[in-house]
Design a protein around this motif. Structure first.
Motif, PDB file in Angstrom:
ATOM      1  N   TYR A 114     -13.197   2.261  -4.741  1.00 59.82           N
ATOM      2  CA  TYR A 114     -11.978   2.878  -5.231  1.00 59.82           C
ATOM      3  C   TYR A 114     -10.781   2.508  -4.357  1.00 59.82           C
ATOM      4  O   TYR A 114      -9.697   2.220  -4.866  1.00 59.82           O
ATOM      5  CB  TYR A 114     -12.143   4.400  -5.256  1.00 59.82           C
ATOM      6  CG  TYR A 114     -10.880   5.144  -5.620  1.00 59.82           C
ATOM      7  CD1 TYR A 114     -10.464   5.245  -6.949  1.00 59.82           C
ATOM      8  CD2 TYR A 114     -10.083   5.735  -4.643  1.00 59.82           C
ATOM      9  CE1 TYR A 114      -9.304   5.905  -7.283  1.00 59.82           C
ATOM     10  CE2 TYR A 114      -8.920   6.401  -4.970  1.00 59.82           C
ATOM     11  CZ  TYR A 114      -8.530   6.493  -6.293  1.00 59.82           C
ATOM     12  OH  TYR A 114      -7.371   7.150  -6.613  1.00 59.82           O
ATOM     13  N   ASN A 115     -10.993   2.523  -3.042  1.00 60.02           N
ATOM     14  CA  ASN A 115      -9.902   2.237  -2.107  1.00 60.02           C
ATOM     15  C   ASN A 115     -10.399   1.222  -1.087  1.00 60.02           C
ATOM     16  O   ASN A 115     -11.221   1.546  -0.234  1.00 60.02           O
ATOM     17  CB  ASN A 115      -9.456   3.522  -1.400  1.00 60.02           C
ATOM     18  CG  ASN A 115      -8.202   3.326  -0.564  1.00 60.02           C
ATOM     19  OD1 ASN A 115      -7.924   2.222  -0.102  1.00 60.02           O
ATOM     20  ND2 ASN A 115      -7.452   4.396  -0.359  1.00 60.02           N
TER      21      ASN A 115
ATOM     22  N   ASN B 216      -9.306   0.214   1.549  1.00 53.11           N
ATOM     23  CA  ASN B 216      -9.124   0.625   2.946  1.00 53.11           C
ATOM     24  C   ASN B 216     -10.339   1.364   3.481  1.00 53.11           C
ATOM     25  O   ASN B 216     -10.559   1.417   4.701  1.00 53.11           O
ATOM     26  CB  ASN B 216      -7.902   1.534   3.092  1.00 53.11           C
ATOM     27  CG  ASN B 216      -6.600   0.781   3.050  1.00 53.11           C
ATOM     28  OD1 ASN B 216      -6.579  -0.432   2.836  1.00 53.11           O
ATOM     29  ND2 ASN B 216      -5.500   1.485   3.247  1.00 53.11           N
ATOM     30  N   TYR B 217     -11.120   1.961   2.599  1.00 54.35           N
ATOM     31  CA  TYR B 217     -12.256   2.784   3.018  1.00 54.35           C
ATOM     32  C   TYR B 217     -13.498   1.902   3.171  1.00 54.35           C
ATOM     33  O   TYR B 217     -14.429   1.955   2.364  1.00 54.35           O
ATOM     34  CB  TYR B 217     -12.519   3.886   1.996  1.00 54.35           C
ATOM     35  CG  TYR B 217     -11.403   4.881   1.812  1.00 54.35           C
ATOM     36  CD1 TYR B 217     -10.431   5.072   2.792  1.00 54.35           C
ATOM     37  CD2 TYR B 217     -11.299   5.632   0.646  1.00 54.35           C
ATOM     38  CE1 TYR B 217      -9.405   5.986   2.628  1.00 54.35           C
ATOM     39  CE2 TYR B 217     -10.278   6.565   0.477  1.00 54.35           C
ATOM     40  CZ  TYR B 217      -9.334   6.729   1.455  1.00 54.35           C
ATOM     41  OH  TYR B 217      -8.326   7.645   1.275  1.00 54.35           O
TER      42      TYR B 217
ATOM     43  N   THR C  97      -2.956  -1.064   4.940  1.00 55.69           N
ATOM     44  CA  THR C  97      -4.251  -1.579   4.505  1.00 55.69           C
ATOM     45  C   THR C  97      -5.218  -1.535   5.684  1.00 55.69           C
ATOM     46  O   THR C  97      -4.841  -1.241   6.817  1.00 55.69           O
ATOM     47  CB  THR C  97      -4.140  -3.034   4.023  1.00 55.69           C
ATOM     48  OG1 THR C  97      -3.851  -3.877   5.158  1.00 55.69           O
ATOM     49  CG2 THR C  97      -3.060  -3.209   2.974  1.00 55.69           C
TER      50      THR C  97
ATOM     51  N   GLU D 176       1.877  -1.364  -4.780  1.00 54.28           N
ATOM     52  CA  GLU D 176       0.621  -0.633  -4.886  1.00 54.28           C
ATOM     53  C   GLU D 176      -0.247  -1.305  -5.942  1.00 54.28           C
ATOM     54  O   GLU D 176       0.199  -1.542  -7.069  1.00 54.28           O
ATOM     55  CB  GLU D 176       0.886   0.825  -5.267  1.00 54.28           C
ATOM     56  CG  GLU D 176      -0.318   1.620  -5.696  1.00 54.28           C
ATOM     57  CD  GLU D 176      -1.420   1.646  -4.654  1.00 54.28           C
ATOM     58  OE1 GLU D 176      -2.587   1.421  -5.035  1.00 54.28           O
ATOM     59  OE2 GLU D 176      -1.110   1.875  -3.467  1.00 54.28           O
TER      60      GLU D 176
ATOM     61  N   GLY E  80      -0.278   4.599   0.357  1.00 52.11           N
ATOM     62  CA  GLY E  80      -0.801   5.821   0.943  1.00 52.11           C
ATOM     63  C   GLY E  80       0.295   6.530   1.698  1.00 52.11           C
ATOM     64  O   GLY E  80       1.436   6.052   1.788  1.00 52.11           O
TER      65      GLY E  80
ATOM     66  N   ARG F 152      -2.994  -0.143  -7.454  1.00 57.05           N
ATOM     67  CA  ARG F 152      -3.421   0.740  -8.535  1.00 57.05           C
ATOM     68  C   ARG F 152      -2.223   1.152  -9.391  1.00 57.05           C
ATOM     69  O   ARG F 152      -1.060   0.919  -9.030  1.00 57.05           O
ATOM     70  CB  ARG F 152      -4.133   1.963  -7.973  1.00 57.05           C
ATOM     71  CG  ARG F 152      -5.393   1.611  -7.168  1.00 57.05           C
ATOM     72  CD  ARG F 152      -6.188   2.852  -6.828  1.00 57.05           C
ATOM     73  NE  ARG F 152      -6.777   3.420  -8.032  1.00 57.05           N
ATOM     74  CZ  ARG F 152      -7.955   3.053  -8.529  1.00 57.05           C
ATOM     75  NH1 ARG F 152      -8.673   2.106  -7.940  1.00 57.05           N
ATOM     76  NH2 ARG F 152      -8.427   3.616  -9.629  1.00 57.05           N
TER      77      ARG F 152
ATOM     78  N   GLY G 299      -2.868   6.358  -2.251  1.00 63.30           N
ATOM     79  CA  GLY G 299      -3.992   6.103  -1.360  1.00 63.30           C
ATOM     80  C   GLY G 299      -5.024   7.208  -1.485  1.00 63.30           C
ATOM     81  O   GLY G 299      -5.563   7.456  -2.560  1.00 63.30           O
ATOM     82  N   GLY G 300      -5.299   7.898  -0.380  1.00 62.82           N
ATOM     83  CA  GLY G 300      -6.242   9.007  -0.394  1.00 62.82           C
ATOM     84  C   GLY G 300      -5.643  10.328  -0.799  1.00 62.82           C
ATOM     85  O   GLY G 300      -6.315  11.362  -0.716  1.00 62.82           O
TER      86      GLY G 300
ATOM     87  N   GLY H  15       0.820  -1.206   0.000  1.00 66.12           N
ATOM     88  CA  GLY H  15       0.000   0.000   0.000  1.00 66.12           C
ATOM     89  C   GLY H  15       0.855   1.258   0.000  1.00 66.12           C
ATOM     90  O   GLY H  15       1.818   1.367   0.764  1.00 66.12           O
TER      91      GLY H  15
END
Length: 476
Positions: A408-409, A411-412, A260, A35, A14, A37, A42-43, A12
């Motif tokens: 999209y993420n 983690n969210y 994550t 990563e 972010g 993506r 990340g955000g 990850g």
């Protein structure tokens, strides 16, 4: 690819993952970041694909007081890697239905002058924290332990470890000051009646005076770009477009750090973690999501009070009761007609963000976890309430609901961009109760995301602390 190629790996990219990797690389470890993506961040990403050509939108975070005040980030000299902070003349404005707005100025005295009868008391009780920001940040943005300055933290704790409602009522006599305080507290994504929601609002307010509420020139992605440049300068490696699904894929002989969610860590680790611990990770509680709108505008927002045009961030909710009702609703799985809205107007202060004569802005409200409901009309109505004629400036919008964010993420979870509920039940025991909260029963595996102390926000401290925990456990 040999499994012995790197000393450590981070899953990850972010800000916490990148900071963890940088800290490991600075300690002389060979480190790789994976990563899923195609781009890191990340955000902390930006895009030009959401509305019209030339409009740069921040995908998630936009305004970064905690990054500007981060004890770890401030050691990295990111300006040498292209980061340029843009400081709006006023960090935050809070307009009302009647009368002038409350304004979070860098000056305590100027701020107090906008808070009615609380003009003199505000600088008196905020001043000691602002003057000691560096010391406060080191202790407040750390895992639970004996602070470096126990007296300062005791003073902060006396105010912060209560509910936002209690702080607003006890520290402010004027309804304007109470609403101003409530808007800051609402960033906690907790009901204002829940402890310690006040602490998060206090930190943001103190940071506004000490370091401002700046934005990275060129978009939030500029901060990520600078972190990647720093990582590479330290010898670290970034591999995008590489989703890790099993530990067997990792070419590492030492520690593995996960930027994550706790449940994603458990799923990837599989049998490498005891089943009982994995179950605890899956039980980690996530909070409300967000509904976010990005606007391409045919000119600046026509605020009723022009001072709002000097603020990078604007809080839209007229009273303590209104803001508290909005946050309570999101946590209880319902909706209000007047959601509390947080708005950023980046291009007023960064001309690289929109075509000449045009503007970009970003606004969101909190919604129940996993919500798919379209809140665009409610958000636009709140903006129009304080800026009549706003709708006439809108060229195009882009909307994401809570489910969109979670897709999209990963983690969210449910659209929770804060990395988990920061209440007393899991503020310091994130993600579980352990002496070293970043560690796991497997001595190689560490969590470094916002689901560890000190929690959400773009500050990189979760990653820095997790890296130190890994270095302590793997000294060679």
């Amino acid at each position: 690819m040999s499994r012995q190629q790197f000393d450590a790996a981070v899953i990850g990219s972010g800000p916490n993952g990148l900071c963890a990797a940088i800290a490991l690389a600075q300690a002389g470890r060979s480190v790789v970041v994976f990563e899923a993506r195609d781009t890191p961040g990340g955000g902390v990403r930006s895009t030009e694909d959401w509305t019209q050509p030339g409009f740069v939108h921040d995908i998630c975070s936009a305004i970064h007081p905690m990054a500007a005040g981060s004890p770890f980030l401030n050691t990295l000299n990111l300006q040498e890697h292209g980061l340029e902070w843009v400081q709006p003349p006023i960090p935050m404005a809070h307009p009302f239905d009647d009368g002038p707005p409350a304004l979070l100025h860098r000056s305590l005295e100027q701020t107090g002058e906008t808070l009615g009868i609380d003009a003199d008391t505000y600088p008196a009780w905020m001043g000691p924290f602002v003057s000691r920001w560096d010391d406060l940040a080191k202790d407040a943005l750390a895992p639970l332990g004996w602070p470096n300055d126990p007296i300062l933290m005791a003073r902060f704790g006396w105010l912060g470890f209560r509910s936002g409602w209690s702080l607003a009522k006890s520290a402010f006599q004027d309804p304007r000051g109470q609403a101003f305080s409530a808007g800051l507290t609402a960033h906690s994504v907790l009901p204002l009646e829940v402890r310690p929601s006040a602490a998060i609002g206090l930190m943001l307010g103190i940071a506004g005076h000490a370091v401002g509420w700046p934005l990275p020139k060129g978009g939030a992605a500029s901060l990520t770009k600078a972190l990647v440049s720093k990582l590479q300068a330290e010898g670290g490696e970034l591999r995008c477009g590489h989703a890790i699904e099993s530990l067997d894929e990792l070419p590492v002989r030492g520690p593995l750090l996960f930027d994550t969610s706790p449940r994603a860590m458990a799923d990837i680790a599989g049998d490498a973690l005891p089943a009982s611990f994995s179950q605890k990770l899956h039980r980690f509680r996530h909070g409300p999501g967000i509904f976010k709108m990005d606007f391409a505008l045919d000119g600046p927002i026509p605020w009723k009070d022009p001072e709002c045009s000097q603020a990078g961030t604007v809080h839209l909710g007229s009273t303590l009761d209104e803001i508290a009702a909005s946050e309570r609703a999101a946590n209880n799985g319902v909706y209000t007609n007047r959601p509390f809205v947080i708005l950023a107007q980046q291009s007023l202060f960064d001309s690289t963000r929109a075509p000449e004569g045009k503007q970009v802005c970003w606004a969101y409200c909190h919604v129940p976890s996993g919500s798919k409901q379209d809140r665009s009309k409610a958000i636009q109505a709140q903006i129009e309430r304080f800026a009549p004629g706003f709708r006439d400036r809108v060229l195009e919008t882009h909307c994401w609901n809570a489910q969109d964010f979670s897709q999209y993420n990963p983690n969210y979870i449910g659209g929770d961009v804060n990395g988990g509920v920061p209440d007393l039940g899991q503020l310091f025991t994130r993600p579980t109760a352990r002496a070293v909260p970043y560690s796991t029963p497997n001595p190689r595996l560490f969590l470094c995301s916002a689901s560890t102390p000190p929690g959400g926000g773009v500050h990189g401290m979760c990653g820095a602390h997790a890296a130190q925990a890994a270095l302590d456990a793997w000294p060679e």
